[in-house]
Design a protein around this motif. Structure first.
Motif, PDB file in Angstrom:
ATOM      1  N   GLN A 117      -5.455   0.254  -4.891  1.00 17.12           N
ATOM      2  CA  GLN A 117      -5.868   1.578  -4.459  1.00 17.12           C
ATOM      3  C   GLN A 117      -7.366   1.705  -4.293  1.00 17.12           C
ATOM      4  OE1 GLN A 117      -3.761   3.815  -7.580  1.00 17.12           O
ATOM      5  NE2 GLN A 117      -2.891   4.986  -5.909  1.00 17.12           N
ATOM      6  N   TRP A 133      -2.297  -1.497  -8.768  1.00 12.52           N
ATOM      7  CA  TRP A 133      -2.287  -2.576  -7.789  1.00 12.52           C
ATOM      8  C   TRP A 133      -1.037  -3.410  -7.924  1.00 12.52           C
ATOM      9  CZ3 TRP A 133      -2.621  -6.630 -11.117  1.00 12.52           C
ATOM     10  CH2 TRP A 133      -3.545  -6.589 -12.157  1.00 12.52           C
ATOM     11  N   HIS A 152       1.020   6.479  -7.021  1.00 14.61           N
ATOM     12  CA  HIS A 152      -0.092   7.402  -7.268  1.00 14.61           C
ATOM     13  C   HIS A 152       0.390   8.849  -7.266  1.00 14.61           C
ATOM     14  CE1 HIS A 152      -4.128   9.049  -7.178  1.00 14.61           C
ATOM     15  NE2 HIS A 152      -3.769   9.787  -6.147  1.00 14.61           N
ATOM     16  N   ASP A 180      -5.302   4.527 -10.897  1.00 16.42           N
ATOM     17  CA  ASP A 180      -5.478   3.283 -10.163  1.00 16.42           C
ATOM     18  C   ASP A 180      -4.274   2.380 -10.416  1.00 16.42           C
ATOM     19  OD1 ASP A 180      -6.678   1.202  -8.687  1.00 16.42           O
ATOM     20  OD2 ASP A 180      -7.690   0.415 -10.443  1.00 16.42           O
ATOM     21  N   GLN A 187       0.834  -1.206   0.000  1.00 17.72           N
ATOM     22  CA  GLN A 187       0.000   0.000   0.000  1.00 17.72           C
ATOM     23  C   GLN A 187       0.867   1.253   0.000  1.00 17.72           C
ATOM     24  OE1 GLN A 187      -3.366  -0.783  -0.242  1.00 17.72           O
ATOM     25  NE2 GLN A 187      -3.366   1.312  -0.957  1.00 17.72           N
ATOM     26  N   LEU A 225       2.101   1.748  -3.494  1.00 15.21           N
ATOM     27  CA  LEU A 225       1.023   2.262  -4.346  1.00 15.21           C
ATOM     28  C   LEU A 225       0.774   3.742  -4.102  1.00 15.21           C
ATOM     29  CD1 LEU A 225      -1.591  -0.632  -4.372  1.00 15.21           C
ATOM     30  CD2 LEU A 225       0.050   0.005  -6.147  1.00 15.21           C
ATOM     31  N   ASN A 226       0.890   4.194  -2.871  1.00 16.51           N
ATOM     32  CA  ASN A 226       0.734   5.617  -2.587  1.00 16.51           C
ATOM     33  C   ASN A 226       1.829   6.429  -3.277  1.00 16.51           C
ATOM     34  OD1 ASN A 226      -1.533   5.164  -1.034  1.00 16.51           O
ATOM     35  ND2 ASN A 226      -0.415   5.133   0.894  1.00 16.51           N
TER      36      ASN A 226
END
Length: 135
Positions: A49, A29, A20, A27, A13, A16-17
């Protein structure tokens, strides 16, 4: 608290942040990739996300998709899959899985030379194209 920071899903996570923020992607993953029977590849969801249910997927050892991810460190785009002749022989079921994923680029995540994960990204904000500097 410290134990929870090193959980794979928490690390996923966090990554992914960062993706992003830096790529302005709508989006993304991450999936873990395990070697399956007879050289197949098993893709297991790790983090995403959006509140979307991702299902595990199995690709054959002879899959051009898996071969590219295992043999290269560069991202594979949906455009590559749609236009390169080496993907024409891809199993129809595997093509449908990739189509359902609706990703724009697939980035192999490796431990040394071994494929261990997959970062899959959707469209960038304002439909900007991806370029080599993004990865």
């Amino acid at each position: 608290m410290v134990n929870g920071l090193l959980e794979p899903a928490v690390v996923g996570q966090f990554i992914l942040n960062l993706v992003h923020t830096h790529l302005e992607v709508e989006d993304a993953w991450i999936m873990m990739v395990d070697s399956g029977p007879k050289g197949s590849a098993l893709f297991r969801p790790l983090a995403n996300q959006k509140e979307v249910i991702l299902l595990p997927a199995k690709f054959s050892a002879g899959s051009p998709f898996v071969a590219h991810l295992r043999e290269n460190s560069i991202p594979l785009t949906q455009y590559d899959i749609d236009t390169h002749t080496n993907f024409e022989r891809m199993d129809e079921q595997e093509k449908q899985i990739i189509h359902r994923w609706q990703r724009m680029a697939f980035v192999p995540l490796k431990n040394g030379r071994t494929l261990t994960g997959l970062l899959a990204v959707g469209r960038k904000a304002f439909d900007q194209p991806y370029n080599r500097q993004d990865f």
